[in-house]
Design a protein around this motif. Structure first.
Motif, PDB file in Angstrom:
ATOM      1  N   ALA A 214       0.831  -1.207   0.000  1.00 26.94           N
ATOM      2  CA  ALA A 214       0.000   0.000   0.000  1.00 26.94           C
ATOM      3  C   ALA A 214       0.866   1.259   0.000  1.00 26.94           C
ATOM      4  O   ALA A 214       0.623   2.197  -0.775  1.00 26.94           O
ATOM      5  N   LEU A 215       1.885   1.292   0.851  1.00 24.00           N
ATOM      6  CA  LEU A 215       2.737   2.480   0.923  1.00 24.00           C
ATOM      7  C   LEU A 215       3.598   2.617  -0.331  1.00 24.00           C
ATOM      8  O   LEU A 215       3.835   3.732  -0.818  1.00 24.00           O
ATOM      9  N   ALA A 216       4.072   1.498  -0.871  1.00 24.96           N
ATOM     10  CA  ALA A 216       4.851   1.554  -2.112  1.00 24.96           C
ATOM     11  C   ALA A 216       3.992   2.061  -3.259  1.00 24.96           C
ATOM     12  O   ALA A 216       4.459   2.845  -4.103  1.00 24.96           O
ATOM     13  N   THR A 217       2.723   1.639  -3.299  1.00 26.72           N
ATOM     14  CA  THR A 217       1.808   2.139  -4.323  1.00 26.72           C
ATOM     15  C   THR A 217       1.609   3.636  -4.168  1.00 26.72           C
ATOM     16  O   THR A 217       1.595   4.389  -5.160  1.00 26.72           O
ATOM     17  N   ARG A 218       1.479   4.091  -2.937  1.00 28.17           N
ATOM     18  CA  ARG A 218       1.342   5.523  -2.664  1.00 28.17           C
ATOM     19  C   ARG A 218       2.550   6.295  -3.205  1.00 28.17           C
ATOM     20  O   ARG A 218       2.410   7.298  -3.901  1.00 28.17           O
ATOM     21  N   ILE A 219       3.736   5.801  -2.910  1.00 31.36           N
ATOM     22  CA  ILE A 219       4.957   6.487  -3.331  1.00 31.36           C
ATOM     23  C   ILE A 219       5.075   6.509  -4.854  1.00 31.36           C
ATOM     24  O   ILE A 219       5.352   7.552  -5.462  1.00 31.36           O
ATOM     25  N   LYS A 220       4.861   5.358  -5.485  1.00 30.67           N
ATOM     26  CA  LYS A 220       4.994   5.280  -6.941  1.00 30.67           C
ATOM     27  C   LYS A 220       3.915   6.098  -7.646  1.00 30.67           C
ATOM     28  O   LYS A 220       4.168   6.664  -8.726  1.00 30.67           O
ATOM     29  N   THR A 221       2.721   6.187  -7.060  1.00 30.11           N
ATOM     30  CA  THR A 221       1.658   7.004  -7.640  1.00 30.11           C
ATOM     31  C   THR A 221       2.030   8.480  -7.591  1.00 30.11           C
ATOM     32  O   THR A 221       1.827   9.227  -8.558  1.00 30.11           O
ATOM     33  N   LEU A 222       2.605   8.916  -6.465  1.00 28.31           N
ATOM     34  CA  LEU A 222       3.047  10.311  -6.346  1.00 28.31           C
ATOM     35  C   LEU A 222       4.185  10.606  -7.319  1.00 28.31           C
ATOM     36  O   LEU A 222       4.245  11.686  -7.911  1.00 28.31           O
ATOM     37  N   GLU A 223       5.099   9.652  -7.478  1.00 24.44           N
ATOM     38  CA  GLU A 223       6.196   9.845  -8.421  1.00 24.44           C
ATOM     39  C   GLU A 223       5.666   9.968  -9.847  1.00 24.44           C
ATOM     40  O   GLU A 223       6.148  10.799 -10.628  1.00 24.44           O
ATOM     41  N   ALA A 224       4.673   9.147 -10.192  1.00 30.35           N
ATOM     42  CA  ALA A 224       4.084   9.217 -11.532  1.00 30.35           C
ATOM     43  C   ALA A 224       3.407  10.561 -11.750  1.00 30.35           C
ATOM     44  O   ALA A 224       3.517  11.160 -12.836  1.00 30.35           O
ATOM     45  N   ALA A 225       2.704  11.063 -10.735  1.00 37.03           N
ATOM     46  CA  ALA A 225       2.041  12.363 -10.844  1.00 37.03           C
ATOM     47  C   ALA A 225       3.070  13.478 -10.994  1.00 37.03           C
ATOM     48  O   ALA A 225       2.881  14.416 -11.789  1.00 37.03           O
ATOM     49  N   ARG A 226       4.162  13.379 -10.254  1.00 30.71           N
ATOM     50  CA  ARG A 226       5.227  14.388 -10.358  1.00 30.71           C
ATOM     51  C   ARG A 226       5.848  14.377 -11.751  1.00 30.71           C
ATOM     52  O   ARG A 226       6.100  15.431 -12.331  1.00 30.71           O
ATOM     53  N   ASP A 227       6.058  13.196 -12.314  1.00 32.47           N
ATOM     54  CA  ASP A 227       6.631  13.105 -13.657  1.00 32.47           C
ATOM     55  C   ASP A 227       5.687  13.699 -14.692  1.00 32.47           C
ATOM     56  O   ASP A 227       6.129  14.382 -15.638  1.00 32.47           O
ATOM     57  N   ARG A 228       4.381  13.448 -14.530  1.00 33.60           N
ATOM     58  CA  ARG A 228       3.413  14.021 -15.468  1.00 33.60           C
ATOM     59  C   ARG A 228       3.436  15.547 -15.393  1.00 33.60           C
ATOM     60  O   ARG A 228       3.396  16.232 -16.417  1.00 33.60           O
ATOM     61  N   ASP A 229       3.498  16.079 -14.170  1.00 35.58           N
ATOM     62  CA  ASP A 229       3.528  17.534 -14.005  1.00 35.58           C
ATOM     63  C   ASP A 229       4.795  18.124 -14.621  1.00 35.58           C
ATOM     64  O   ASP A 229       4.757  19.194 -15.248  1.00 35.58           O
ATOM     65  N   SER A 230       5.915  17.435 -14.466  1.00 33.03           N
ATOM     66  CA  SER A 230       7.180  17.929 -15.024  1.00 33.03           C
ATOM     67  C   SER A 230       7.118  17.961 -16.542  1.00 33.03           C
ATOM     68  O   SER A 230       7.568  18.924 -17.181  1.00 33.03           O
ATOM     69  N   ARG A 231       6.557  16.904 -17.130  1.00 32.00           N
ATOM     70  CA  ARG A 231       6.448  16.874 -18.579  1.00 32.00           C
ATOM     71  C   ARG A 231       5.505  17.956 -19.090  1.00 32.00           C
ATOM     72  O   ARG A 231       5.743  18.573 -20.133  1.00 32.00           O
ATOM     73  N   ARG A 232       4.435  18.199 -18.340  1.00 28.51           N
ATOM     74  CA  ARG A 232       3.477  19.232 -18.740  1.00 28.51           C
ATOM     75  C   ARG A 232       4.124  20.610 -18.682  1.00 28.51           C
ATOM     76  O   ARG A 232       3.955  21.428 -19.596  1.00 28.51           O
ATOM     77  N   GLU A 233       4.880  20.865 -17.623  1.00 23.55           N
ATOM     78  CA  GLU A 233       5.550  22.161 -17.491  1.00 23.55           C
ATOM     79  C   GLU A 233       6.578  22.352 -18.593  1.00 23.55           C
ATOM     80  O   GLU A 233       6.710  23.445 -19.171  1.00 23.55           O
ATOM     81  N   SER A 234       7.310  21.284 -18.925  1.00 26.51           N
ATOM     82  CA  SER A 234       8.302  21.376 -19.990  1.00 26.51           C
ATOM     83  C   SER A 234       7.633  21.668 -21.320  1.00 26.51           C
ATOM     84  O   SER A 234       8.131  22.461 -22.135  1.00 26.51           O
ATOM     85  N   SER A 235       6.478  21.030 -21.550  1.00 30.91           N
ATOM     86  CA  SER A 235       5.757  21.247 -22.799  1.00 30.91           C
ATOM     87  C   SER A 235       5.248  22.677 -22.899  1.00 30.91           C
ATOM     88  O   SER A 235       5.293  23.296 -23.960  1.00 30.91           O
ATOM     89  N   GLU A 236       4.763  23.197 -21.769  1.00 32.29           N
ATOM     90  CA  GLU A 236       4.236  24.575 -21.771  1.00 32.29           C
ATOM     91  C   GLU A 236       5.334  25.605 -21.952  1.00 32.29           C
ATOM     92  O   GLU A 236       5.109  26.679 -22.518  1.00 32.29           O
ATOM     93  N   GLN A 237       6.552  25.295 -21.483  1.00 28.16           N
ATOM     94  CA  GLN A 237       7.658  26.242 -21.567  1.00 28.16           C
ATOM     95  C   GLN A 237       8.382  26.180 -22.907  1.00 28.16           C
ATOM     96  O   GLN A 237       9.147  27.065 -23.260  1.00 28.16           O
TER      97      GLN A 237
END
Length: 241
Positions: A214-237
């Motif tokens: 459960a905790l590993a899923t939590r961590i990996k889900t947050l990491e995936a969300a962070r990666d998506r946000d980073s890619r979105r910011e890079s695309s916008e910039q």
């Protein structure tokens, strides 16, 4: 965006956290009400199965006895809440823990005492074995409907830790409240352990496995969300050609 109407996206989790094929996950979520109905039927069967043990247990301790029926009830309620638009992270976490722990503990126990379970009809033995493993499969679909917040995982861990306590270490009222096994608790097994040691060790291990997953899923889900946000910011910039 999800390609299946009404089904949430699947985060790019490692296989050990999401071993169920996406197609099967999507199918289970698309037919969520059927999954709810099947689990409610399993809950009813489970309470019937536990009726003799409940009749010998003090009423105040009943919530800690029918472990598998409660696990299937938890997942039925968790999925129903999600379908109704009110997903409850604490309930989904309880469902995940319950279906991992009891989905593994029951087959483990059936194999550990296979000879002593000879009184069961072979079909009943097979039904109990495979239906409980199916509980583990459905537990691994729950990451699609929750992000396992730490507080929700904590609720589930506290409940199942209390279950361990009254099942094996401090029954509070009467004798230990673990699921009845077909041999005496002090029956010698292997490596100096008796029957109670074996089933206790199994359940403790599976509770901590559920906590880790459960905790590993939590961590990996947050990491995936962070990666998506980073890619979105890079695309916008990125300058427009």
């Amino acid at each position: 965006m999800s390609t299946t109407p009404g089904v949430p996206d699947r985060d790019p989790l490692p296989t050990y956290l999401a071993p169920v094929p996406k197609t099967l996950e999507d199918l289970g979520l698309r037919f969520a009400w059927l999954v709810v109905a099947i689990n409610l039927a399993g809950t009813a069967f489970g309470f019937w199965y536990y009726a003799p043990q409940l009749s010998e247990t003090a009423t105040v301790m009943w919530p800690w006895v029918p472990d598998s029926p409660l696990a299937t009830l938890f997942i039925a309620l968790a999925i129903a809440c999600w379908k109704l638009g009110y997903e409850q992270p604490w309930l989904t976490s309880l469902a995940f823990f319950g279906n991992v722990v009891l989905g593994l503990w029951t087959p483990f126990t059936l194999l550990a005492f296979a000879d002593a379970y000879g009184y069961l009809h072979p079909l009943m033995f097979q039904f109990l074995f495979w239906s409980h493993l199916a509980m583990v499969v459905q537990a691994f679909v729950l990451h699609r409907i929750t992000d396992f917040p730490v507080w929700g995982v904590a609720v589930a861990f506290v409940w199942y830790a209390s279950n361990l306590l009254v099942d094996y270490f401090a029954p509070i009222v009467g004798e230990p409240h673990h699921t009845a096994i077909p041999v005496a608790r002090d029956t010698p097994m292997f490596l100096g352990a008796d029957a109670l040691d074996v089933i206790a060790a199994g359940e403790v291990a599976f509770v901590f496995l559920a906590l880790f997953l459960a905790l590993a899923t939590r961590i990996k889900t947050l990491e995936a969300a962070r990666d998506r946000d980073s890619r979105r910011e890079s695309s916008e910039q990125r300058p427009t050609p």
